[in-house]
Write a protein that holds these residues in place. Sequence first.
Motif, PDB file in Angstrom:
ATOM      1  N   LEU A   1       0.828  -1.200   0.000  1.00  0.00           N
ATOM      2  CA  LEU A   1       0.000   0.000   0.000  1.00  0.00           C
ATOM      3  C   LEU A   1       0.866   1.255   0.000  1.00  0.00           C
ATOM      4  O   LEU A   1       0.585   2.230  -0.701  1.00  0.00           O
ATOM      5  CB  LEU A   1      -0.927   0.004   1.228  1.00  0.00           C
ATOM      6  CG  LEU A   1      -2.052  -1.029   1.229  1.00  0.00           C
ATOM      7  CD1 LEU A   1      -2.747  -1.034   2.584  1.00  0.00           C
ATOM      8  CD2 LEU A   1      -3.056  -0.733   0.123  1.00  0.00           C
ATOM      9  N   TYR A   2       1.940   1.220   0.810  1.00  0.00           N
ATOM     10  CA  TYR A   2       2.844   2.365   0.906  1.00  0.00           C
ATOM     11  C   TYR A   2       3.525   2.639  -0.433  1.00  0.00           C
ATOM     12  O   TYR A   2       3.597   3.770  -0.903  1.00  0.00           O
ATOM     13  CB  TYR A   2       3.886   2.096   1.990  1.00  0.00           C
ATOM     14  CG  TYR A   2       5.003   3.119   2.061  1.00  0.00           C
ATOM     15  CD1 TYR A   2       4.799   4.348   2.653  1.00  0.00           C
ATOM     16  CD2 TYR A   2       6.255   2.837   1.522  1.00  0.00           C
ATOM     17  CE1 TYR A   2       5.827   5.285   2.717  1.00  0.00           C
ATOM     18  CE2 TYR A   2       7.285   3.764   1.576  1.00  0.00           C
ATOM     19  CZ  TYR A   2       7.061   4.982   2.184  1.00  0.00           C
ATOM     20  OH  TYR A   2       8.074   5.899   2.236  1.00  0.00           O
ATOM     21  N   SER A   3       4.012   1.572  -1.081  1.00  0.00           N
ATOM     22  CA  SER A   3       4.756   1.743  -2.338  1.00  0.00           C
ATOM     23  C   SER A   3       3.845   2.158  -3.479  1.00  0.00           C
ATOM     24  O   SER A   3       4.284   2.845  -4.404  1.00  0.00           O
ATOM     25  CB  SER A   3       5.479   0.436  -2.692  1.00  0.00           C
ATOM     26  OG  SER A   3       4.548  -0.610  -2.928  1.00  0.00           O
TER      27      SER A   3
ATOM     28  N   LEU B   1       6.409  13.848  11.818  1.00  0.00           N
ATOM     29  CA  LEU B   1       7.820  14.071  12.119  1.00  0.00           C
ATOM     30  C   LEU B   1       8.382  12.845  12.836  1.00  0.00           C
ATOM     31  O   LEU B   1       7.927  12.489  13.932  1.00  0.00           O
ATOM     32  CB  LEU B   1       7.980  15.331  12.989  1.00  0.00           C
ATOM     33  CG  LEU B   1       7.414  16.615  12.369  1.00  0.00           C
ATOM     34  CD1 LEU B   1       7.544  17.773  13.341  1.00  0.00           C
ATOM     35  CD2 LEU B   1       8.118  16.935  11.051  1.00  0.00           C
ATOM     36  N   HIS B   2       9.364  12.206  12.228  1.00  0.00           N
ATOM     37  CA  HIS B   2       9.897  10.929  12.692  1.00  0.00           C
ATOM     38  C   HIS B   2      10.811  11.081  13.908  1.00  0.00           C
ATOM     39  O   HIS B   2      11.231  12.186  14.281  1.00  0.00           O
ATOM     40  CB  HIS B   2      10.642  10.227  11.557  1.00  0.00           C
ATOM     41  CG  HIS B   2      11.820  11.015  11.041  1.00  0.00           C
ATOM     42  ND1 HIS B   2      12.999  11.147  11.728  1.00  0.00           N
ATOM     43  CD2 HIS B   2      11.995  11.717   9.882  1.00  0.00           C
ATOM     44  CE1 HIS B   2      13.852  11.878  11.042  1.00  0.00           C
ATOM     45  NE2 HIS B   2      13.265  12.244   9.910  1.00  0.00           N
TER      46      HIS B   2
ATOM     47  N   TRP C   1       6.877   5.442   9.461  1.00  0.00           N
ATOM     48  CA  TRP C   1       5.476   5.713   9.124  1.00  0.00           C
ATOM     49  C   TRP C   1       4.849   4.720   8.164  1.00  0.00           C
ATOM     50  O   TRP C   1       3.793   4.992   7.587  1.00  0.00           O
ATOM     51  CB  TRP C   1       5.366   7.119   8.545  1.00  0.00           C
ATOM     52  CG  TRP C   1       5.920   8.190   9.421  1.00  0.00           C
ATOM     53  CD1 TRP C   1       6.945   9.039   9.133  1.00  0.00           C
ATOM     54  CD2 TRP C   1       5.487   8.544  10.749  1.00  0.00           C
ATOM     55  NE1 TRP C   1       7.173   9.895  10.186  1.00  0.00           N
ATOM     56  CE2 TRP C   1       6.301   9.615  11.190  1.00  0.00           C
ATOM     57  CE3 TRP C   1       4.491   8.049  11.598  1.00  0.00           C
ATOM     58  CZ2 TRP C   1       6.139  10.210  12.447  1.00  0.00           C
ATOM     59  CZ3 TRP C   1       4.342   8.624  12.852  1.00  0.00           C
ATOM     60  CH2 TRP C   1       5.149   9.696  13.263  1.00  0.00           C
ATOM     61  N   LEU C   2       5.479   3.562   7.986  1.00  0.00           N
ATOM     62  CA  LEU C   2       4.979   2.553   7.048  1.00  0.00           C
ATOM     63  C   LEU C   2       3.515   2.210   7.297  1.00  0.00           C
ATOM     64  O   LEU C   2       2.710   2.110   6.360  1.00  0.00           O
ATOM     65  CB  LEU C   2       5.835   1.289   7.150  1.00  0.00           C
ATOM     66  CG  LEU C   2       5.403   0.091   6.302  1.00  0.00           C
ATOM     67  CD1 LEU C   2       5.558   0.406   4.830  1.00  0.00           C
ATOM     68  CD2 LEU C   2       6.217  -1.151   6.674  1.00  0.00           C
ATOM     69  N   GLN C   3       3.145   2.026   8.574  1.00  0.00           N
ATOM     70  CA  GLN C   3       1.774   1.628   8.903  1.00  0.00           C
ATOM     71  C   GLN C   3       0.810   2.803   8.957  1.00  0.00           C
ATOM     72  O   GLN C   3      -0.403   2.604   8.952  1.00  0.00           O
ATOM     73  CB  GLN C   3       1.749   0.919  10.267  1.00  0.00           C
ATOM     74  CG  GLN C   3       2.604  -0.330  10.348  1.00  0.00           C
ATOM     75  CD  GLN C   3       2.504  -0.965  11.722  1.00  0.00           C
ATOM     76  OE1 GLN C   3       1.459  -1.498  12.093  1.00  0.00           O
ATOM     77  NE2 GLN C   3       3.566  -0.907  12.498  1.00  0.00           N
TER      78      GLN C   3
ATOM     79  N   MET D   1       5.063   2.082  20.573  1.00  0.00           N
ATOM     80  CA  MET D   1       4.126   3.098  20.088  1.00  0.00           C
ATOM     81  C   MET D   1       3.946   2.973  18.578  1.00  0.00           C
ATOM     82  O   MET D   1       2.862   3.207  18.048  1.00  0.00           O
ATOM     83  CB  MET D   1       4.647   4.493  20.445  1.00  0.00           C
ATOM     84  CG  MET D   1       3.691   5.621  20.112  1.00  0.00           C
ATOM     85  SD  MET D   1       2.148   5.597  21.048  1.00  0.00           S
ATOM     86  CE  MET D   1       2.751   5.935  22.708  1.00  0.00           C
ATOM     87  N   MET D   2       5.023   2.575  17.879  1.00  0.00           N
ATOM     88  CA  MET D   2       4.936   2.423  16.434  1.00  0.00           C
ATOM     89  C   MET D   2       4.427   1.037  16.017  1.00  0.00           C
ATOM     90  O   MET D   2       4.221   0.785  14.834  1.00  0.00           O
ATOM     91  CB  MET D   2       6.306   2.676  15.800  1.00  0.00           C
ATOM     92  CG  MET D   2       6.722   4.133  15.789  1.00  0.00           C
ATOM     93  SD  MET D   2       5.580   5.166  14.816  1.00  0.00           S
ATOM     94  CE  MET D   2       4.716   6.063  16.093  1.00  0.00           C
ATOM     95  N   VAL D   3       4.243   0.172  16.992  1.00  0.00           N
ATOM     96  CA  VAL D   3       3.661  -1.144  16.736  1.00  0.00           C
ATOM     97  C   VAL D   3       2.152  -1.094  16.947  1.00  0.00           C
ATOM     98  O   VAL D   3       1.372  -1.633  16.165  1.00  0.00           O
ATOM     99  CB  VAL D   3       4.290  -2.210  17.649  1.00  0.00           C
ATOM    100  CG1 VAL D   3       3.615  -3.563  17.432  1.00  0.00           C
ATOM    101  CG2 VAL D   3       5.791  -2.314  17.406  1.00  0.00           C
ATOM    102  N   HIS D   4       1.734  -0.388  18.015  1.00  0.00           N
ATOM    103  CA  HIS D   4       0.319  -0.321  18.371  1.00  0.00           C
ATOM    104  C   HIS D   4      -0.364   0.878  17.719  1.00  0.00           C
ATOM    105  O   HIS D   4      -1.079   1.642  18.376  1.00  0.00           O
ATOM    106  CB  HIS D   4       0.160  -0.251  19.887  1.00  0.00           C
ATOM    107  CG  HIS D   4       0.633  -1.465  20.603  1.00  0.00           C
ATOM    108  ND1 HIS D   4       0.225  -2.741  20.253  1.00  0.00           N
ATOM    109  CD2 HIS D   4       1.484  -1.629  21.656  1.00  0.00           C
ATOM    110  CE1 HIS D   4       0.801  -3.625  21.056  1.00  0.00           C
ATOM    111  NE2 HIS D   4       1.571  -2.980  21.906  1.00  0.00           N
ATOM    112  N   THR D   5      -0.141   1.049  16.428  1.00  0.00           N
ATOM    113  CA  THR D   5      -0.789   2.161  15.733  1.00  0.00           C
ATOM    114  C   THR D   5      -2.308   2.018  15.724  1.00  0.00           C
ATOM    115  O   THR D   5      -3.029   3.010  15.614  1.00  0.00           O
ATOM    116  CB  THR D   5      -0.277   2.266  14.291  1.00  0.00           C
ATOM    117  OG1 THR D   5      -0.472   1.002  13.629  1.00  0.00           O
ATOM    118  CG2 THR D   5       1.202   2.621  14.263  1.00  0.00           C
TER     119      THR D   5
END
Length: 286
Positions: free
Chosen positions: A15-17, A47-48, A58-60, A260-264
């Motif tokens: 989806l990202y690509s 902002l990463h 921000w992949l997800q 935090m970046m896993v439990h989006t």
Amino acid sequence: MRKNIITVILLLMTLYSKANKDSGYANVNGLKMYYEVYGEGKPIVLLHGSFMNIAMNWLQVIPILAQTHKVIVPELQGHGHTKDIAREFSYEAMADDVSGLLKLLKVDSADILGYSMGGGVAFQVAVRHPEQVRRLIILSGTYAHNGWWPDVEASFATMNAEMFKGSPIQTQYESYGNDPAQFPAWVKKVLSIDVKPYDWSKEVKNIKAPILMIIGDADGVQYEHALELFRAKGGGRMGDLHGLPKSRLAILPGTTHIGMMVHTDYWIPMVNEFLTSDLNPTPPMF
């Protein structure tokens, strides 16, 4: 379970690509800042965190937010496609870079979402360029160096490149054409932003934009730090009697700093609701 996780990741990567995007470089403050833009709607800037880049952080998130927003995603100084320059790392300078990018993109005002280091940059965008910020979302970020748990704050001075040897961070660093021999110096420079003391408590408490601050219950950010800001922004009173404050606080269960970046799936619905709500402070019972 592992197979299901891999399937989800591969789907998100697809989806990202395939997502429609614009990309380019913006010349701001002597920096050639790389950015990508996805979707249509009200603009939101992502902002990463430290050592990260767009895909790693921000992949997800991009495929979901881009369904309803114009998502603007820069790579900050010395990260990803954005090459480093002869300038120290500072939250203030990177905030000015983000401000400059928005001006070049002719975006008058945007919602700003920052994670970890990006949260510090987001705070500074709101402090230094308040007219450009509609609403502010901070994920696992602090507005003072002692907002981290003491052992976390102490760890910044002891981290080094050896800890990242063979990691995706080193692989990504080299994949962007950086000199592998400079990796230790780069790690040290990135860490320098949190080795120096900082405290923007007064300025951040005076931010006019509504703030949503989200931390994990096993995060590196102290609960009291987040609560102090929430109280300053109108929290600490019974909403049924006094109405809801325009700012919000969430502490996610079973969530670490990296988690935090896993439990989006926990926080993206909160962010969407915060961004679309009229934030009417009228007590619900009335």
